[in-house]
Design a protein around this motif. Sequence first.
Motif, PDB file in Angstrom:
ATOM      1  N   UNK A 157       0.823  -1.342  -0.026  1.00 15.48           N
ATOM      2  CA  UNK A 157       0.095   0.059  -0.023  1.00 15.48           C
ATOM      3  C   UNK A 157       0.793   1.267  -0.110  1.00 15.48           C
ATOM      4  N   UNK A 158       1.758   1.455   0.815  1.00 16.56           N
ATOM      5  CA  UNK A 158       2.671   2.478   0.817  1.00 16.56           C
ATOM      6  C   UNK A 158       3.523   2.668  -0.495  1.00 16.56           C
ATOM      7  N   UNK A 159       3.876   1.629  -0.936  1.00 14.26           N
ATOM      8  CA  UNK A 159       4.580   1.714  -2.255  1.00 14.26           C
ATOM      9  C   UNK A 159       3.773   2.094  -3.645  1.00 14.26           C
ATOM     10  N   UNK A 160       2.467   1.676  -3.394  1.00 17.05           N
ATOM     11  CA  UNK A 160       1.603   2.311  -4.525  1.00 17.05           C
ATOM     12  C   UNK A 160       1.344   3.844  -4.143  1.00 17.05           C
ATOM     13  N   UNK A 161       1.023   4.166  -2.945  1.00 17.63           N
ATOM     14  CA  UNK A 161       0.863   5.514  -2.643  1.00 17.63           C
ATOM     15  C   UNK A 161       2.049   6.320  -3.019  1.00 17.63           C
ATOM     16  N   UNK A 162       3.158   5.910  -2.654  1.00 17.45           N
ATOM     17  CA  UNK A 162       4.352   6.736  -2.822  1.00 17.45           C
ATOM     18  C   UNK A 162       4.431   6.990  -4.566  1.00 17.45           C
ATOM     19  N   UNK A 163       4.222   5.724  -5.355  1.00 13.48           N
ATOM     20  CA  UNK A 163       4.110   5.948  -6.798  1.00 13.48           C
ATOM     21  C   UNK A 163       3.088   6.963  -7.333  1.00 13.48           C
ATOM     22  N   UNK A 164       1.893   7.046  -6.880  1.00 12.86           N
ATOM     23  CA  UNK A 164       0.963   7.869  -7.097  1.00 12.86           C
ATOM     24  C   UNK A 164       1.420   9.463  -6.756  1.00 12.86           C
ATOM     25  N   UNK A 165       2.012   9.646  -5.561  1.00 15.18           N
ATOM     26  CA  UNK A 165       2.509  10.944  -5.352  1.00 15.18           C
ATOM     27  C   UNK A 165       3.502  11.372  -6.027  1.00 15.18           C
ATOM     28  N   UNK A 166       4.620  10.405  -6.514  1.00 21.50           N
ATOM     29  CA  UNK A 166       5.656  10.787  -7.496  1.00 21.50           C
ATOM     30  C   UNK A 166       4.840  11.216  -8.808  1.00 21.50           C
ATOM     31  N   UNK A 167       4.104  10.560  -9.452  1.00 23.90           N
ATOM     32  CA  UNK A 167       3.569  10.815 -10.681  1.00 23.90           C
ATOM     33  C   UNK A 167       2.730  12.100 -10.629  1.00 23.90           C
ATOM     34  N   UNK A 200       7.558  15.504  -1.676  1.00 18.39           N
ATOM     35  CA  UNK A 200       7.758  15.332  -0.271  1.00 18.39           C
ATOM     36  C   UNK A 200       6.741  14.182   0.124  1.00 18.39           C
ATOM     37  N   UNK A 201       5.578  14.141  -0.264  1.00 14.96           N
ATOM     38  CA  UNK A 201       4.863  13.125   0.004  1.00 14.96           C
ATOM     39  C   UNK A 201       5.306  11.791  -0.299  1.00 14.96           C
ATOM     40  N   UNK A 202       5.927  11.882  -1.730  1.00 17.69           N
ATOM     41  CA  UNK A 202       6.442  10.417  -2.201  1.00 17.69           C
ATOM     42  C   UNK A 202       7.483  10.062  -1.263  1.00 17.69           C
ATOM     43  N   UNK A 203       8.584  10.979  -0.770  1.00 15.38           N
ATOM     44  CA  UNK A 203       9.564  10.648   0.208  1.00 15.38           C
ATOM     45  C   UNK A 203       9.011   9.953   1.000  1.00 15.38           C
ATOM     46  N   UNK A 204       7.898  10.540   1.764  1.00 12.40           N
ATOM     47  CA  UNK A 204       7.535  10.040   3.217  1.00 12.40           C
ATOM     48  C   UNK A 204       7.047   8.611   3.086  1.00 12.40           C
ATOM     49  N   UNK A 205       6.239   8.312   2.181  1.00 16.40           N
ATOM     50  CA  UNK A 205       5.567   7.020   1.830  1.00 16.40           C
ATOM     51  C   UNK A 205       6.774   6.070   1.669  1.00 16.40           C
ATOM     52  N   UNK A 206       7.498   6.359   0.504  1.00 12.12           N
ATOM     53  CA  UNK A 206       8.431   5.359   0.104  1.00 12.12           C
ATOM     54  C   UNK A 206       9.588   4.895   1.372  1.00 12.12           C
ATOM     55  N   UNK A 207       9.899   6.168   1.742  1.00 10.30           N
ATOM     56  CA  UNK A 207      10.789   5.742   3.039  1.00 10.30           C
ATOM     57  C   UNK A 207      10.173   5.056   4.315  1.00 10.30           C
ATOM     58  N   UNK A 208       9.087   5.237   4.297  1.00 10.16           N
ATOM     59  CA  UNK A 208       8.048   4.286   5.234  1.00 10.16           C
ATOM     60  C   UNK A 208       8.280   2.992   4.880  1.00 10.16           C
ATOM     61  N   UNK A 229       9.822  -5.076  -6.100  1.00  6.88           N
ATOM     62  CA  UNK A 229       8.998  -3.874  -5.570  1.00  6.88           C
ATOM     63  C   UNK A 229       9.891  -2.908  -4.906  1.00  6.88           C
ATOM     64  N   UNK A 230      10.841  -3.764  -3.836  1.00  8.87           N
ATOM     65  CA  UNK A 230      11.770  -2.919  -3.083  1.00  8.87           C
ATOM     66  C   UNK A 230      12.785  -2.299  -3.815  1.00  8.87           C
ATOM     67  N   UNK A 231      13.225  -2.741  -4.796  1.00  6.82           N
ATOM     68  CA  UNK A 231      14.024  -2.126  -5.831  1.00  6.82           C
ATOM     69  C   UNK A 231      13.175  -0.887  -6.578  1.00  6.82           C
ATOM     70  N   UNK A 232      12.288  -1.069  -7.015  1.00 11.00           N
ATOM     71  CA  UNK A 232      11.308  -0.051  -7.519  1.00 11.00           C
ATOM     72  C   UNK A 232      11.320   1.230  -6.491  1.00 11.00           C
ATOM     73  N   UNK A 233      10.920   0.721  -5.320  1.00 13.76           N
ATOM     74  CA  UNK A 233      10.711   1.829  -4.252  1.00 13.76           C
ATOM     75  C   UNK A 233      12.038   2.778  -4.098  1.00 13.76           C
ATOM     76  N   UNK A 234      13.053   1.835  -4.223  1.00 13.94           N
ATOM     77  CA  UNK A 234      14.338   2.741  -4.020  1.00 13.94           C
ATOM     78  C   UNK A 234      14.709   3.606  -5.132  1.00 13.94           C
ATOM     79  N   UNK A 241      12.288   4.902  -7.155  1.00 12.04           N
ATOM     80  CA  UNK A 241      11.396   5.988  -7.017  1.00 12.04           C
ATOM     81  C   UNK A 241      11.576   7.199  -5.759  1.00 12.04           C
ATOM     82  N   UNK A 242      12.427   6.561  -4.926  1.00 11.75           N
ATOM     83  CA  UNK A 242      12.847   7.407  -3.582  1.00 11.75           C
ATOM     84  C   UNK A 242      13.921   8.248  -4.451  1.00 11.75           C
TER      85      UNK A 242
END
Length: 252
Positions: free
Chosen positions: A102-112, A117-125, A154-159, A161-162
């Motif tokens: 859920x956090x990775x999908x939310x981070x992706x949406x914020x990035x797009x 800042x919201x993307x960083x918060x979600x992806x770091x979490x 997904x972890x690598x994708x999160x990195x 995106x971060x």
Amino acid sequence: MRYELLGPLRLVGVDTRTPVNAPKQQALLTTLLIRSDQVVGSEHLGTELWGERPPRRAQAALHVHVSQVRRLLPAGRLATVTGGYTLRIRAGDEVDAHEFRALSERGRAHLRARRYREAVACLERALTLWRTGPVLTLAGGRTVAVFARWLEETRLECLEMLVEARLALGGHQEVVDLLTAVLADHPLHENFHRQLMVALVRAGRWTDALRAYQHTHRLLREELGLEPDRSLRELHHWILRAYRRREVAQAC
């Protein structure tokens, strides 16, 4: 109850923290958690535990393992149903892998949406949920193996995106430090090399960016017998041309 899959499998209650160490119990519980609130057939569970060559009394052995896992869980969570079993996730329960998704999908949406800042918060979490030795090391069947691959991808994708979000916020040097550490574990991941070159240029470290490309080029040829992909080569050519123009401008 909290079910933790992003590290050595364990169950966390209000005042308890129970590791699940027995390999068959790990494989069984992980499979049931991956397919939580679904009926998982006994035959499928047998294949997950023993592959295509189950023991002679596999059904009886499966009942034993189910009973052992059931004792680890709150009452009523692991139910026997027609044809198999189901692990019920109730209100208030948490599965860290579900939270990670859920956090990775939310981070992706914020990035797009360029909400960096919201993307960083979600992806770091999301990334902080990972602990040492995730289920990637677990001896299990196909369901667990596919799940483990998805987790790592997904972890690598999160990195990635971060890093992109931090670059957009101007955190070039912290990105350089992060990617240096990440590339130590994933030296053949070309997009991390590309991001490192971008971060070095934005930090004003042009020659380091060019050296980074040379290192990547040599590494890929030695390890895989391949040239860097087109996007990496084009980035190198752009940096090289821009660096030469920069030198000419300074000389003038």
